[in-house]
Design an enzyme around this catalytic site. Structure first.
Site, mmCIF file in Angstrom:
data_model
loop_
_atom_site.group_PDB
_atom_site.id
_atom_site.type_symbol
_atom_site.label_atom_id
_atom_site.label_comp_id
_atom_site.label_asym_id
_atom_site.label_seq_id
_atom_site.Cartn_x
_atom_site.Cartn_y
_atom_site.Cartn_z
ATOM 1 N N PHE A 265 -33.628 3.657 -12.577
ATOM 2 C CA PHE A 265 -33.883 3.903 -14.000
ATOM 3 C C PHE A 265 -34.759 2.784 -14.520
ATOM 4 O O PHE A 265 -34.429 1.598 -14.340
ATOM 5 C CB PHE A 265 -32.592 3.915 -14.824
ATOM 6 C CG PHE A 265 -32.868 3.864 -16.313
ATOM 7 C CD1 PHE A 265 -33.028 5.031 -17.034
ATOM 8 C CD2 PHE A 265 -33.023 2.644 -16.980
ATOM 9 C CE1 PHE A 265 -33.325 4.982 -18.396
ATOM 10 C CE2 PHE A 265 -33.325 2.595 -18.339
ATOM 11 C CZ PHE A 265 -33.474 3.772 -19.051
ATOM 12 N N GLU A 266 -35.848 3.163 -15.160
ATOM 13 C CA GLU A 266 -36.688 2.182 -15.856
ATOM 14 C C GLU A 266 -37.370 2.916 -16.990
ATOM 15 O O GLU A 266 -37.796 4.058 -16.808
ATOM 16 C CB GLU A 266 -37.805 1.636 -14.943
ATOM 17 C CG GLU A 266 -37.405 0.569 -13.967
ATOM 18 C CD GLU A 266 -38.570 0.110 -13.068
ATOM 19 O OE1 GLU A 266 -39.539 0.866 -12.897
ATOM 20 O OE2 GLU A 266 -38.485 -1.008 -12.553
ATOM 21 N N ILE A 267 -37.448 2.267 -18.137
ATOM 22 C CA ILE A 267 -38.374 2.726 -19.168
ATOM 23 C C ILE A 267 -39.245 1.518 -19.443
ATOM 24 O O ILE A 267 -38.737 0.467 -19.850
ATOM 25 C CB ILE A 267 -37.649 3.188 -20.445
ATOM 26 C CG1 ILE A 267 -36.864 4.478 -20.156
ATOM 27 C CG2 ILE A 267 -38.658 3.420 -21.578
ATOM 28 C CD1 ILE A 267 -36.108 5.038 -21.356
#
Ligand code: GDP
Ligand code: MN
Length: 379
Positions: A265-267
């Site tokens: 998960f990365e934003i």
């Protein structure tokens, strides 16, 4: 981990408390979901998309970019189109961004990989995993299909979101001047990255980068000098005063605490990855051979780059996102697992723990969730 608590309490706040009516009247950010996957992972990909759509994208309709080292087959593409509410593009990784680079002796690299396989390093013996880690470390952000975007949200097969996300996290990242967002930080398997920190430290030192306060998150605290009761022991040596300049060589003793943002998960802001600084960092790390002779993951690479180049205020902890991948998950404040007696900012729980919790714990209602803590309709 205490380091995360430090970041989140001092430098970063939850963007939204409780649930909102999703406001879709605002223009969208220039952003897309990015999914690297293989054709055979279609089931896991659909599971992930269903979850993303159910908890977020059914309101916001952000586009998706799917990348693969082979061509996506028609079944994959059609199935994906059936489950996505935003535009979808499919691409193949660019030549030179997957596989062995021309500057490496392939025989040496293959031997290195085989050795890691023999030593049972997790994924260490798997060539394609090394290719994937290097691609996500140094290339995905320059893929032609991503160049038009300024932000991305990484999605992998077999992830689950279990709370509704009723605001636009990209707009919040922009509004709050953030660069990189995570929801889980964990410890890396030491044997996958035995020398990563030496190279990252050297990069930092050689480029005269002084910590902006994030680097410390990745440094193992020095063990206190052993106290013994020897009456003849000499008194402690006088400590250098804080006025003295820091001797870079003295920093060589720094040890990696194995902490990293879990990058499935990365934003994050693509322009950071595209920056000269990030790419210098990647080049230095790449040329050391660590993507082959060790099994450096893109997660510790992204994390140590952030440590060297960013400040705590640039990082956002999405503590309100209920998120799970394989055996690790994050539960926000109103999720059932958080009803266990536990310190208020312990982020990760194992699935076994969650199952146990689901059986006999109190589950907040929608209205309660609205009133209490972070996270929205976690279920
Ligand atoms: P893990 O989460 O560390 O166990 O690793 P994964 O197997 O989930 O791989 C991480 C991401 O890279 C996922 O999105 C995978 O679909 C993708 N991936 C891994 N290896 C390959 C590969 O050889 N080809 C393609 N196209 N994608 C891959
Ligand atoms: Mn995965």
């Amino acid at each position: 981990p205490p380091a995360i608590r430090k970041i989140s309490e001092k430098h970063d706040k939850v963007f939204v408390t409780g649930c909102l009516e999703p406001d879709t009247s605002q223009p969208r950010a220039n952003a897309a979901f990015v999914v690297l996957a293989r054709n055979k992972e279609i089931d896991g990909v659909i599971q992930s998309i269903k979850s993303v759509e159910r908890h977020f994208n059914r309101w916001y309709h952000y586009p998706y970019v799917f990348l693969n080292d082979a061509e996506f087959d028609d079944t994959f593409k059609e199935t994906v189109r059936n489950y996505t509410s935003g535009a979808v593009e499919f691409g193949k990784v660019e030549p030179g961004t997957w596989g062995f680079p021309d500057w490496i002796d392939e025989k040496v690299a293959k031997e290195g990989i085989a050795k890691q396989g023999d030593a049972a390093v997790m994924y260490g013996g798997m060539e394609s995993y090394h290719f994937m880690c290097r691609f996500y470390s140094g290339f995905f952000y320059n893929h032609p299909l991503l160049l038009k975007y300024e932000w991305y949200w990484r999605v992998e097969p077999e992830i689950t979101y279990f709370c509704d996300i009723t605001y636009d996290p990209f707009l919040k990242m922009i509004e709050n001047n953030k660069t990189y967002g995570f929801t889980i930080a964990v410890k890396e398997l030491r044997e996958t990255v035995p020398n990563i920190f030496r190279y990252a430290s050297a990069y930092k030192r050689n480029n005269n980068l002084t910590s902006q306060g994030l680097w410390e998150m990745f440094v193992e605290p020095q063990e206190p000098k052993e106290q013994h009761d020897d009456p003849n022991a000499l008194p402690d040596e006088p400590k250098p005063s804080s006025q003295e300049p820091i001797d870079p060589e003295a920093m060589e003793g720094e040890k990696y605490n194995m902490c990293h943002f879990w990058s499935n998960f990365e934003i994050a802001k693509l322009s950071w990855f595209r920056s000269k600084e990030y790419n210098d960092f990647f080049q230095t790390m790449d040329r050391s051979g660590g993507f082959w002779m060790e099994r450096w993951g893109d997660a510790p690479i992204h994390s140590l780059a952030a440590g060297a180049l960013l400040a705590p205020r640039d990082i956002h902890y999405f503590r309100d996102f209920g998120y799970r991948h394989t055996t690790i998950q994050h539960c926000p404040a109103n999720a059932p697992a958080r009803q266990l007696p536990r310190p208020p900012f312990l982020e990760t729980t194992t699935l076994d723990e969650r199952k146990r919790v689901e059986e006999d714990q109190y589950w907040e209602s929608w209205d309660e969730a609205k009133e209490n803590g972070v996270g929205c309709r976690c279920r």
